[in-house]
Design a protein around this motif. Structure first.
Motif, PDB file in Angstrom:
ATOM      1  N   ASN A  58       0.085  -5.159  -2.955  1.00 30.11           N
ATOM      2  CA  ASN A  58      -0.733  -4.726  -2.530  1.00 30.11           C
ATOM      3  C   ASN A  58      -2.795  -4.656  -2.328  1.00 30.11           C
ATOM      4  O   ASN A  58      -3.224  -4.225  -2.986  1.00 30.11           O
ATOM      5  N   LEU A  59      -2.480  -6.239  -2.212  1.00 27.03           N
ATOM      6  CA  LEU A  59      -3.660  -6.446  -2.047  1.00 27.03           C
ATOM      7  C   LEU A  59      -3.498  -6.050  -0.224  1.00 27.03           C
ATOM      8  O   LEU A  59      -5.039  -5.478  -0.201  1.00 27.03           O
ATOM      9  N   LEU A  60      -3.174  -5.280   0.329  1.00 26.20           N
ATOM     10  CA  LEU A  60      -3.258  -4.605   2.096  1.00 26.20           C
ATOM     11  C   LEU A  60      -3.760  -3.136   1.541  1.00 26.20           C
ATOM     12  O   LEU A  60      -4.389  -2.765   2.082  1.00 26.20           O
ATOM     13  N   PHE A  61      -2.480  -2.352   0.704  1.00 26.82           N
ATOM     14  CA  PHE A  61      -3.382  -1.255   0.007  1.00 26.82           C
ATOM     15  C   PHE A  61      -4.683  -0.713  -0.810  1.00 26.82           C
ATOM     16  O   PHE A  61      -5.727  -0.652  -0.533  1.00 26.82           O
ATOM     17  N   LEU A  62      -4.606  -2.214  -1.318  1.00 32.36           N
ATOM     18  CA  LEU A  62      -6.017  -2.100  -2.081  1.00 32.36           C
ATOM     19  C   LEU A  62      -7.397  -2.001  -0.919  1.00 32.36           C
ATOM     20  O   LEU A  62      -8.643  -1.808  -0.890  1.00 32.36           O
ATOM     21  N   LEU A  63      -7.184  -2.805  -0.355  1.00 35.04           N
ATOM     22  CA  LEU A  63      -7.970  -2.740   1.367  1.00 35.04           C
ATOM     23  C   LEU A  63      -8.324  -1.956   2.319  1.00 35.04           C
ATOM     24  O   LEU A  63      -9.136  -1.151   2.913  1.00 35.04           O
ATOM     25  N   LEU A  64      -6.966  -1.206   2.261  1.00 31.62           N
ATOM     26  CA  LEU A  64      -6.545   0.312   2.737  1.00 31.62           C
ATOM     27  C   LEU A  64      -7.739   1.355   2.145  1.00 31.62           C
ATOM     28  O   LEU A  64      -8.254   2.004   2.844  1.00 31.62           O
ATOM     29  N   GLY A  65      -7.197   1.401   0.614  1.00 35.70           N
ATOM     30  CA  GLY A  65      -8.316   2.172   0.071  1.00 35.70           C
ATOM     31  C   GLY A  65      -9.572   2.004   0.347  1.00 35.70           C
ATOM     32  O   GLY A  65     -10.619   3.006  -0.476  1.00 35.70           O
ATOM     33  N   LEU A  66      -9.964   0.510  -0.466  1.00 35.58           N
ATOM     34  CA  LEU A  66     -11.490   0.665  -0.333  1.00 35.58           C
ATOM     35  C   LEU A  66     -12.245   0.719   1.481  1.00 35.58           C
ATOM     36  O   LEU A  66     -13.022   1.501   1.292  1.00 35.58           O
ATOM     37  N   LEU A  67     -11.241   0.315   2.739  1.00 34.55           N
ATOM     38  CA  LEU A  67     -11.756   1.269   4.033  1.00 34.55           C
ATOM     39  C   LEU A  67     -12.067   2.834   3.488  1.00 34.55           C
ATOM     40  O   LEU A  67     -12.962   3.154   4.439  1.00 34.55           O
TER      41      LEU A  67
END
Length: 300
Positions: A58-67
Motif C-alpha cells: 500500500n505504501l507503493l501505491f500511496l506514493l504513486l497516488g501522491l505523484l
C-alpha cells in the motif's frame, strides 16, 4: 469455655481464608460459566510477513497516488485552471483526471497502510470496501463499453473534436493531439480540412496561422533533417488536395485511432487483468489481517 472462645475465632478465620483462597483460585470462566473470555491473538510468522508486505504494498501505491495528484495539481496551477475565470473548462481538463485518480488512490492506500501498520480493523474494512467498490465500477464500465462498443466511434470523434477546438488553449491537449497525429500519420478527424473549425487555423482568422494546420500534420516536420519546422504546414488549407498531399497527411485520425485500438485489444485486456490481480492481492492480504485481528475466545 475459654479455650473454646480462643479456638472459635481462629477456626472461623481459617475457614474464611480458605474460602477466599478457593474463590480466588477459581478461573473466571468457572466462577461464571457462559461468560466468553477473549484470548489475545498471537500472529505467527506468516501473518507478520503478510502484515509487512501489505504495508509496503500500500505504501507503493500511496506514493504513486501522491505523484499523480502532484502532477495534476501542478498542471492545473501552471495553466491557472483553478482561477475564477477558468472554472468553465475545468471539467474537460485532462489534468483533472490525474487529480481525481491520485486523490482516490492515495486515500485508499493510506487507509491500507495505517490499517496494516496499526492492525486497525476499521481502516482495513474501509480499504477492502473501497477496493471492491472500485473493482465494481471498473467491471460496470467495462460492460458498458462492451455493450456500447458501436457508439465508441462517435464518442471518440466528439473527444477529438473537443481537442481540436481547444488545441491552442490547452497545452496538454495540444501535446496529446500532436503525438496522435505524428504517431498515426494523420491530420484532423476525417481529413486535414477539419482544422478549419479551429478559430486560430480558420482562413478568416487574423493571425499568421490562418489557413494552416499544426506542424504535426506535416509529412516532413524537420528542416534540414535536424531542426523542427513549425511553419511546414502554413497555408496548407489554401492548397488543393493534390498539392496539400505533398505537404501534410490528408487522412483523418478517427479511422486510424479506431484501427489502432482494435489492434491493442489484447494489451488492454492484459492490462485490465493485471489491475484486477493487483486489487485482488491487496484485498486478500487485508482479509488475512482481519482474520488474525479477530479475537479468539473460549466458551465454557
Amino acid at each position: 469455655q475459654a479455650s473454646r472462645l480462643v479456638e472459635l475465632p481462629y477456626s472461623s478465620s481459617d475457614d474464611d481464608d480458605s474460602s477466599l483462597a478457593g474463590d480466588t483460585d477459581l478461573p473466571t470462566a468457572e466462577q461464571d460459566p457462559g461468560v466468553w473470555c477473549p484470548v489475545p491473538p498471537k500472529p505467527g510468522t506468516f501473518s507478520q510477513c503478510v502484515r509487512y508486505l501489505a504495508f509496503l504494498w500500500n505504501l507503493l501505491f500511496l506514493l504513486l497516488g501522491l505523484l499523480a495528484l502532484a502532477v495534476g495539481v501542478w498542471g492545473l496551477l501552471a495553466k491557472r485552471s483553478l482561477g475564477g475565470e477558468r472554472l468553465a473548462p475545468l471539467g474537460s481538463d485532462p489534468m483533472l483526471l490525474f487529480v481525481l485518480v491520485g486523490l482516490g488512490a492515495s486515500t485508499v492506500s493510506l487507509a491500507g497502510c495505517l490499517g496494516a501498520l496499526r492492525s486497525n480493523p476499521c481502516l482495513l474494512r474501509f480499504f477492502v470496501g473501497a477496493v471492491l467498490a472500485f473493482a465494481g465500477l471498473e467491471v460496470l464500465g467495462g460492460l458498458l463499453l462492451l455493450a456500447a462498443r458501436h457508439r465508441l466511434r462517435d464518442a471518440l470523434r466528439d473527444a477529438l473534436l473537443l481537442c481540436l477546438l481547444r488545441y491552442q488553449e490547452e497545452p496538454d491537449l495540444r501535446f496529446l493531439v500532436d503525438e496522435v497525429q505524428r504517431s498515426l500519420q494523420c491530420c484532423g478527424l476525417g481529413s486535414y480540412r477539419d482544422w478549419e473549425t479551429n478559430p486560430y487555423f480558420n482562413c478568416s482568422a487574423p493571425g499568421a496561422q490562418a489557413c494552416s494546420v499544426p506542424d504535426s500534420c506535416c509529412l516532413d516536420p524537420w528542416q534540414n533533417g535536424t531542426v523542427a519546422n513549425a511553419q511546414c504546414a502554413f497555408g496548407a488549407l489554401r492548397l488543393g488536395d493534390v498539392a496539400a498531399g505533398t505537404v501534410v497527411h490528408l487522412g483523418g485520425c478517427v479511422a486510424q485511432l479506431s484501427a489502432w485500438l482494435r489492434g491493442q485489444a489484447g494489451g488492454i485486456v492484459a492490462g485490465a487483468a493485471v489491475l484486477v490481480l493487483v486489487e485482488a492481492t491487496g484485498v486478500l492480504m487485508a482479509l488475512k489481517m482481519l482474520g488474525d485481528i479477530a479475537p479468539v475466545g473460549v466458551w465454557d
